[in-house]
Design an enzyme around this catalytic site. Structure first.
Site, mmCIF file in Angstrom:
data_model
loop_
_atom_site.group_PDB
_atom_site.id
_atom_site.type_symbol
_atom_site.label_atom_id
_atom_site.label_comp_id
_atom_site.label_asym_id
_atom_site.label_seq_id
_atom_site.Cartn_x
_atom_site.Cartn_y
_atom_site.Cartn_z
ATOM 1 N N GLY A 152 -93.000 24.131 48.687
ATOM 2 C CA GLY A 152 -91.696 23.467 48.666
ATOM 3 C C GLY A 152 -91.379 23.029 47.245
ATOM 4 N N GLY B 128 -93.995 30.631 32.866
ATOM 5 C CA GLY B 128 -94.986 30.467 33.932
ATOM 6 C C GLY B 128 -96.262 29.859 33.367
ATOM 7 C CG ASP C 221 -85.546 23.887 39.237
ATOM 8 O OD1 ASP C 221 -84.911 24.458 38.334
ATOM 9 O OD2 ASP C 221 -85.560 24.272 40.413
ATOM 10 C CG ASP D 266 -84.952 25.861 48.497
ATOM 11 O OD1 ASP D 266 -83.738 26.055 48.283
ATOM 12 O OD2 ASP D 266 -85.761 25.528 47.605
ATOM 13 C CE LYS E 115 -82.150 28.669 39.517
ATOM 14 N NZ LYS E 115 -83.532 28.825 39.927
ATOM 15 C CB THR F 39 -90.516 27.921 30.866
ATOM 16 O OG1 THR F 39 -89.536 28.603 31.656
ATOM 17 C CG2 THR F 39 -89.973 26.562 30.462
ATOM 18 C CB ALA G 175 -81.180 18.879 44.503
ATOM 19 C CG ASN G 176 -85.374 21.920 43.210
ATOM 20 O OD1 ASN G 176 -85.289 21.311 44.261
ATOM 21 N ND2 ASN G 176 -85.498 23.237 43.152
#
Ligand code: RIB
Length: 279
Positions: free
Chosen positions: A262, A196, A227, A14, A41, A194, A43-44
């Protein structure tokens, strides 16, 4: 016993740029120095699940390059098994992440090694849950769905058409409110939406079965919050928690993840989530 989770998905480097306000169409804005972070997405979600106590294996692909090394190191340092991450001749996929002062963001993901993800059916059959997203090609997601013997969870982001064949194999679909609008309300299965800082809603066969209002935090960066929700949900739900309990834990993890810049930097461990939920 800890949940065993396989994540089949994207790994991105990123490039994060900060700005007071996201640009409008045709507008140029200025930013301070850009910063690189591990992301994607897939890996997160793997990192989030591992920090929440899951035994996690990442199935993905990176290039033989410095961004790929950064992403692999991040997975390993959170305890994710990265043995099944392929090293390809294509470059590691990159995401240009624009974050404005309010914490809102816009992201563009480039093609790259993510297109080369390979699914090992025998491997996936041994996990309690398999988690996939849509930053890898559709055939890989479908192969993962067919190979899964446990719970198959799909975070259908970014939006793309979902074939009937794939749809029939999904146990849990997780989307955000914007994606939900584009897909329309599915009539079958468990669908979690979801929104926010607004309430998360879970639908089972079209009926609301659970809801959770995330606790208020002052977000620094919301990239990766969704994620974190997915990874934390997978660990709790595959570990036998009810839908309500699993979304409460996932909401808490998602909120905490926004406190650092991050995607993976702010992802909490399970102890931090316990403390936050009690507070
Ligand atoms: O969901 C956030 C992620 O989306 C970022 O890390 C970026 O890589 C994009 O894939």
């Amino acid at each position: 016993m800890a949940s065993r989770i396989a994540v089949v998905g994207s790994i991105n480097a990123d490039l994060v740029v900060l700005m007071p306000k996201l640009p409008d169409r045709g507008e140029t804005v200025t930013s301070s120095e850009p910063k690189w972070f591990p992301g994607g997405k897939g890996a997160n979600q793997a990192v989030a699940a591992a920090r929440m106590g899951g035994i996690v294996c990442m199935v993905g692909a990176v290039g033989s390059d410095a961004p790929g090394e950064m992403c692999l190191a991040a997975l390993k340092s959170s305890g994710v098994n990265a043995e099944y991450v392929l090293k390809t001749t294509a470059a590691t996929s990159t995401a240009l992440v624009m974050v404005e002062d309010s914490g809102e963001n816009q992201i563009v993901v480039t093609d790259g090694a993510n297109s080369a993800v390979e699914v090992d059916a025998e491997l996936l059959a041994s996990f309690d849950a398999v988690v996939a997203q849509f930053e890898i090609p559709e055939p890989a997601v479908l192969q993962a769905a067919k190979a899964t013997k446990g719970i198959f969870i799909v975070n259908a982001a970014p939006v793309r058409p979902i074939s009937e064949e794939l749809s029939a194999l999904i146990d849990v679909l997780i989307v955000n409110e914007h994606e939900f609008e584009q897909y329309g309300k599915p009539a079958h299965g468990l669908v979690i939406v979801t929104a926010g800082s607004k309430a998360v809603v879970a639908y089972q066969d079209g009926e609301v079965v659970a809801q959770c209002q995330p606790k208020k935090v002052e977000p620094v960066d919301t990239v990766g919050a969704g994620d974190t929700f997915v990874g934390a949900f997978a660990v709790a739900y595959a570990g036998g928690s009810s839908i309500q309990a699993a979304i409460e834990r996932a909401c808490a993890a998602g909120a905490l993840s926004t406190l650092k810049l991050g995607a993976q930097s702010g992802m909490p461990n399970s102890g931090a989530v316990d403390v936050f939920m009690q507070g």
